[in-house]
Design a protein around this motif. Structure first.
Motif, PDB file in Angstrom:
ATOM      1  N   THR A   7       0.693  -1.058  -0.061  1.00  0.00           N
ATOM      2  CA  THR A   7      -0.083  -0.093   0.010  1.00  0.00           C
ATOM      3  C   THR A   7       0.934   1.263   0.312  1.00  0.00           C
ATOM      4  OG1 THR A   7      -0.499  -0.488   2.319  1.00  0.00           O
ATOM      5  CG2 THR A   7      -2.162  -1.050   1.232  1.00  0.00           C
ATOM      6  N   GLU A  87     -11.887  -1.191   2.443  1.00  0.00           N
ATOM      7  CA  GLU A  87     -12.778  -1.631   1.836  1.00  0.00           C
ATOM      8  C   GLU A  87     -12.639  -3.404   1.486  1.00  0.00           C
ATOM      9  OE1 GLU A  87     -14.539  -1.630  -2.751  1.00  0.00           O
ATOM     10  OE2 GLU A  87     -14.789   0.195  -1.560  1.00  0.00           O
ATOM     11  N   ARG A  88     -11.385  -3.616   1.217  1.00  0.00           N
ATOM     12  CA  ARG A  88     -10.915  -4.904   0.996  1.00  0.00           C
ATOM     13  C   ARG A  88      -9.507  -5.249   1.320  1.00  0.00           C
ATOM     14  NH1 ARG A  88     -11.745  -5.834  -4.430  1.00  0.00           N
ATOM     15  NH2 ARG A  88      -9.546  -5.186  -4.879  1.00  0.00           N
ATOM     16  N   ASP A 102      -2.188  -6.644   0.573  1.00  0.00           N
ATOM     17  CA  ASP A 102      -2.956  -5.510  -0.135  1.00  0.00           C
ATOM     18  C   ASP A 102      -4.096  -4.759   0.672  1.00  0.00           C
ATOM     19  OD1 ASP A 102      -1.299  -5.433  -2.378  1.00  0.00           O
ATOM     20  OD2 ASP A 102      -1.956  -7.177  -3.143  1.00  0.00           O
ATOM     21  N   ASP A 104      -7.029  -2.150   0.179  1.00  0.00           N
ATOM     22  CA  ASP A 104      -7.879  -1.326  -0.649  1.00  0.00           C
ATOM     23  C   ASP A 104      -8.883  -0.309   0.065  1.00  0.00           C
ATOM     24  OD1 ASP A 104      -9.388  -0.083  -2.625  1.00  0.00           O
ATOM     25  OD2 ASP A 104     -10.341  -1.852  -3.513  1.00  0.00           O
ATOM     26  N   ARG A 105      -8.261   0.907   0.070  1.00  0.00           N
ATOM     27  CA  ARG A 105      -8.993   1.768   0.687  1.00  0.00           C
ATOM     28  C   ARG A 105      -9.923   2.769  -0.310  1.00  0.00           C
ATOM     29  NH1 ARG A 105      -6.656   1.544   5.653  1.00  0.00           N
ATOM     30  NH2 ARG A 105      -4.524   0.884   5.742  1.00  0.00           N
ATOM     31  N   SER A 106     -10.065   2.297  -1.327  1.00  0.00           N
ATOM     32  CA  SER A 106     -10.726   3.099  -2.340  1.00  0.00           C
ATOM     33  C   SER A 106     -12.168   4.102  -2.003  1.00  0.00           C
ATOM     34  CB  SER A 106     -10.809   2.520  -3.624  1.00  0.00           C
ATOM     35  OG  SER A 106     -11.916   1.393  -3.467  1.00  0.00           O
TER      36      SER A 106
END
Length: 119
Positions: A7, A87-88, A102, A104-106
């Motif tokens: 990240t 999120e994931r 990984d 995912d903070r999108s």
């Protein structure tokens, strides 16, 4: 086999994230933090003592899995609220058999991302 985050350079240690995810109480807390909640609200929903809830939120914050997003004023004190900030999350092997995490903070914070950033 080396361990790394994919990240950013300031990402929490791999072991810190894995330790938080290995803790059932931490996983339960992350599951209820879809919207900002105070420590008291989290403790009530999960049925855990306040002292445990504080410790688990500290672990999750250190692991980068929850974030303090706003403070609400009650009398003279400000109460912190926490929300899951991803999120994931996936763990897998990258090139050279490097174990990677990984995050995912999108869209994780959605409308909460800009709420109460000033303290």
């Amino acid at each position: 086999m080396s361990l790394e985050f994919s990240t950013s350079d300031d990402a929490p240690a791999f072991e810190c994230v894995i330790a938080a995810l290995d803790d059932g109480a931490c996983r339960e807390i992350v599951a209820v933090l879809e919207k900002p909640m105070t420590v008291h609200e989290v403790a009530e929903v999960t049925g855990r003592p306040l002292s445990t809830t504080y410790r688990k939120l500290d672990s999750l914050s250190e692991a980068g899995l929850v974030e303090e997003v706003e403070g609400i004023r009650q009398e003279r004190h400000r109460k912190s609220r926490y929300v899951a900030n991803f999120e994931r999350l996936s763990i897998g092997f990258a090139d050279g058999n490097e174990l990677r995490v990984d995050i995912d903070r999108s869209a994780a914070l959605g409308l909460w991302s800009n709420v109460g950033q000033e303290f």
